[in-house]
Scaffold this motif. Sequence first.
Motif, PDB file in Angstrom:
ATOM      1  N   TYR A 193       0.772  -1.220   0.140  1.00 32.58           N
ATOM      2  CA  TYR A 193      -0.151  -0.069  -0.353  1.00 32.58           C
ATOM      3  C   TYR A 193       0.923   1.526  -0.411  1.00 32.58           C
ATOM      4  O   TYR A 193       0.849   2.538  -1.119  1.00 32.58           O
ATOM      5  N   ASN A 194       1.843   1.452   1.481  1.00 32.87           N
ATOM      6  CA  ASN A 194       2.797   2.521   1.315  1.00 32.87           C
ATOM      7  C   ASN A 194       3.731   2.744  -0.475  1.00 32.87           C
ATOM      8  O   ASN A 194       4.111   4.225  -0.311  1.00 32.87           O
ATOM      9  N   THR A 195       3.972   1.740  -0.765  1.00 32.38           N
ATOM     10  CA  THR A 195       4.737   1.569  -2.531  1.00 32.38           C
ATOM     11  C   THR A 195       3.736   1.917  -3.351  1.00 32.38           C
ATOM     12  O   THR A 195       4.062   1.484  -4.906  1.00 32.38           O
ATOM     13  N   ARG A 196       2.441   1.911  -3.278  1.00 35.37           N
ATOM     14  CA  ARG A 196       1.181   2.540  -3.821  1.00 35.37           C
ATOM     15  C   ARG A 196       0.899   0.914  -5.277  1.00 35.37           C
ATOM     16  O   ARG A 196       0.334   1.817  -6.378  1.00 35.37           O
ATOM     17  N   LYS A 197       1.136  -0.146  -4.405  1.00 33.12           N
ATOM     18  CA  LYS A 197       0.873  -1.237  -5.200  1.00 33.12           C
ATOM     19  C   LYS A 197      -0.021  -1.804  -5.122  1.00 33.12           C
ATOM     20  O   LYS A 197       0.005  -3.023  -4.268  1.00 33.12           O
ATOM     21  N   TYR A 198      -1.159  -1.639  -5.308  1.00 30.82           N
ATOM     22  CA  TYR A 198      -2.747  -1.505  -4.306  1.00 30.82           C
ATOM     23  C   TYR A 198      -3.267  -2.589  -4.819  1.00 30.82           C
ATOM     24  O   TYR A 198      -4.089  -3.385  -4.100  1.00 30.82           O
ATOM     25  N   LYS A 199      -2.922  -3.493  -5.758  1.00 34.68           N
ATOM     26  CA  LYS A 199      -3.395  -4.813  -5.985  1.00 34.68           C
ATOM     27  C   LYS A 199      -3.050  -5.625  -5.563  1.00 34.68           C
ATOM     28  O   LYS A 199      -3.780  -7.169  -5.166  1.00 34.68           O
ATOM     29  N   ARG A 200      -1.291  -5.625  -5.248  1.00 35.20           N
ATOM     30  CA  ARG A 200      -1.420  -6.859  -4.041  1.00 35.20           C
ATOM     31  C   ARG A 200      -1.481  -6.204  -2.856  1.00 35.20           C
ATOM     32  O   ARG A 200      -1.014  -7.636  -2.420  1.00 35.20           O
ATOM     33  N   SER A 201      -1.248  -5.146  -2.824  1.00 34.40           N
ATOM     34  CA  SER A 201      -1.730  -4.911  -1.147  1.00 34.40           C
ATOM     35  C   SER A 201      -3.457  -5.445  -1.010  1.00 34.40           C
ATOM     36  O   SER A 201      -3.428  -5.916   0.564  1.00 34.40           O
ATOM     37  N   SER A 202      -4.535  -5.366  -1.316  1.00 32.13           N
ATOM     38  CA  SER A 202      -5.209  -5.693  -1.362  1.00 32.13           C
ATOM     39  C   SER A 202      -5.307  -7.297  -1.459  1.00 32.13           C
ATOM     40  O   SER A 202      -5.836  -8.477  -0.183  1.00 32.13           O
ATOM     41  N   TYR A 203      -4.214  -8.183  -1.955  1.00 35.69           N
ATOM     42  CA  TYR A 203      -4.349  -9.105  -1.991  1.00 35.69           C
ATOM     43  C   TYR A 203      -4.105  -9.336  -0.853  1.00 35.69           C
ATOM     44  O   TYR A 203      -4.600 -10.687   0.345  1.00 35.69           O
ATOM     45  N   PHE A 204      -2.836  -9.334   0.283  1.00 35.48           N
ATOM     46  CA  PHE A 204      -2.587  -9.659   1.392  1.00 35.48           C
ATOM     47  C   PHE A 204      -3.140  -9.111   2.107  1.00 35.48           C
ATOM     48  O   PHE A 204      -3.773 -10.006   3.037  1.00 35.48           O
ATOM     49  N   TYR A 205      -4.198  -8.495   2.416  1.00 34.36           N
ATOM     50  CA  TYR A 205      -5.234  -7.535   3.265  1.00 34.36           C
ATOM     51  C   TYR A 205      -6.236  -9.089   2.762  1.00 34.36           C
ATOM     52  O   TYR A 205      -6.876  -8.899   3.737  1.00 34.36           O
ATOM     53  N   ASN A 206      -6.347  -9.178   1.792  1.00 36.59           N
ATOM     54  CA  ASN A 206      -8.015 -10.450   2.016  1.00 36.59           C
ATOM     55  C   ASN A 206      -6.915 -11.539   2.444  1.00 36.59           C
ATOM     56  O   ASN A 206      -7.287 -12.408   3.418  1.00 36.59           O
ATOM     57  N   LYS A 207      -5.583 -11.974   2.206  1.00 37.88           N
ATOM     58  CA  LYS A 207      -4.988 -13.508   2.579  1.00 37.88           C
ATOM     59  C   LYS A 207      -5.132 -12.491   4.043  1.00 37.88           C
ATOM     60  O   LYS A 207      -5.515 -14.208   4.713  1.00 37.88           O
ATOM     61  N   THR A 208      -5.133 -11.574   5.221  1.00 35.14           N
ATOM     62  CA  THR A 208      -5.250 -11.318   5.854  1.00 35.14           C
ATOM     63  C   THR A 208      -6.088 -11.857   7.069  1.00 35.14           C
ATOM     64  O   THR A 208      -6.899 -12.406   7.984  1.00 35.14           O
ATOM     65  N   LEU A 209      -7.263 -11.345   6.559  1.00 43.54           N
ATOM     66  CA  LEU A 209      -8.581 -11.096   6.628  1.00 43.54           C
ATOM     67  C   LEU A 209      -9.195 -13.038   6.615  1.00 43.54           C
ATOM     68  O   LEU A 209      -9.940 -13.432   7.811  1.00 43.54           O
ATOM     69  N   GLU A 210      -8.779 -13.330   5.463  1.00 39.96           N
ATOM     70  CA  GLU A 210      -8.981 -14.965   5.458  1.00 39.96           C
ATOM     71  C   GLU A 210      -8.244 -15.736   6.778  1.00 39.96           C
ATOM     72  O   GLU A 210      -9.593 -17.053   7.308  1.00 39.96           O
ATOM     73  N   LEU A 211      -7.231 -15.572   7.341  1.00 37.74           N
ATOM     74  CA  LEU A 211      -6.754 -15.922   8.290  1.00 37.74           C
ATOM     75  C   LEU A 211      -7.609 -15.889   9.717  1.00 37.74           C
ATOM     76  O   LEU A 211      -8.074 -16.780  10.236  1.00 37.74           O
ATOM     77  N   LEU A 212      -7.694 -14.590   9.217  1.00 36.14           N
ATOM     78  CA  LEU A 212      -8.335 -14.355  10.535  1.00 36.14           C
ATOM     79  C   LEU A 212      -9.738 -14.512  10.708  1.00 36.14           C
ATOM     80  O   LEU A 212     -10.280 -14.742  12.184  1.00 36.14           O
ATOM     81  N   GLU A 213      -9.939 -15.280   9.763  1.00 37.63           N
ATOM     82  CA  GLU A 213     -11.666 -15.806  10.156  1.00 37.63           C
ATOM     83  C   GLU A 213     -11.633 -16.978  10.532  1.00 37.63           C
ATOM     84  O   GLU A 213     -12.379 -17.703  10.783  1.00 37.63           O
ATOM     85  N   ARG A 214     -10.536 -17.622  10.119  1.00 41.80           N
ATOM     86  CA  ARG A 214     -10.552 -19.119  10.299  1.00 41.80           C
ATOM     87  C   ARG A 214     -10.523 -19.009  11.540  1.00 41.80           C
ATOM     88  O   ARG A 214      -9.827 -18.915  12.655  1.00 41.80           O
ATOM     89  N   SER A 215     -10.822 -20.456  12.085  1.00 45.75           N
ATOM     90  CA  SER A 215     -10.533 -20.916  13.160  1.00 45.75           C
ATOM     91  C   SER A 215      -9.248 -22.685  13.726  1.00 45.75           C
ATOM     92  O   SER A 215      -9.840 -23.064  13.106  1.00 45.75           O
ATOM     93  N   PHE A 216      -8.417 -22.073  14.102  1.00 43.18           N
ATOM     94  CA  PHE A 216      -7.546 -23.061  14.157  1.00 43.18           C
ATOM     95  C   PHE A 216      -7.287 -24.073  15.058  1.00 43.18           C
ATOM     96  O   PHE A 216      -7.776 -23.723  16.774  1.00 43.18           O
TER      97      PHE A 216
END
Length: 296
Positions: free
Chosen positions: A273-296
């Motif tokens: 996000y800080n380097t303005r690569k917004y597509k990559r940033s969005s990808y990893f934010y989504n990956k983060t949310l997926e992990l946070l929503e999982r129950s391990f």
Amino acid sequence: MDYEQNHDHYLIPYLEGENIESLNSELRCAIYYYFGYYYYDKSQFDQCLEHFYKVKSFVNNLEIKASVIYNISIIHKRMGHYQDAILTTKEAIEYLKKIDNTYLLTLSLNSLGDLYREKKLNKEATVALESAKQIAEQYSHVAPLGYIFHNLGLISMEKSNFEDASSYFYKALHIKQKNTNSDVLITYRLLIDCKLKEEDIEEAAKLYKIASELTDTKDDQNVLLFHFIDYFYINNELVLFEKNLNQLALFFEGKKSYDYLTRCYKKLAKYYYNTRKYKRSSYFYNKTLELLERSF
């Protein structure tokens, strides 16, 4: 013959058909205590607790009772039952005060402080840890001081008081290395975190080099590198920062180390996000949310 063979071929056949409750209290205590540790070693904590609670219910020796209650509190902590762990630790402390076992009392107060910290009760945590520190220093219980200073450092770190945290971690390292040398990597990692927060990158690099020589496994090496990763960002070595962070994410994904994997994803999302690569940033934010929503 190892203990598993002794367990299977001697102890179990010996106890088969035996009414353990009819045995004298000393023998019952020994049997239940043994099974408690047997199941603990196998990480079968429910069965472990069942046997330790049996010992607690009938044993009269206060030294044994206090020790068992302390062990029960440790198991509850391992299971994430923090409220039960707090209650049993407090119970152990009351017994330990009666029998004047200052060493185990120090360990119990340190454990109580750490439990309060986990519950974000930092005021209560500090009171317990300072009590543990006072007793440890009074009776020259040196080894527990390493853990006490470490936990006091964690509280300061959570308050973003990195200077005080660093001071506690240095004290913890000095004691750990002088005595048991156990768990030193944990303290090194947090000390590196503090130094990077203070942007003292020279000291962070020095600590990383020392700690690297203590790592024996790939896991330790990569966890240590994660704690050092911001060095590259602060030092404007962005290629190394990005490359290493992506490699760490792949490693933690393969190891199913979801806590560190989540932290890697967050860093990558913020970096892109800080380097303005917004597509990559969005990808990893989504990956983060997926992990946070999982129950391990």
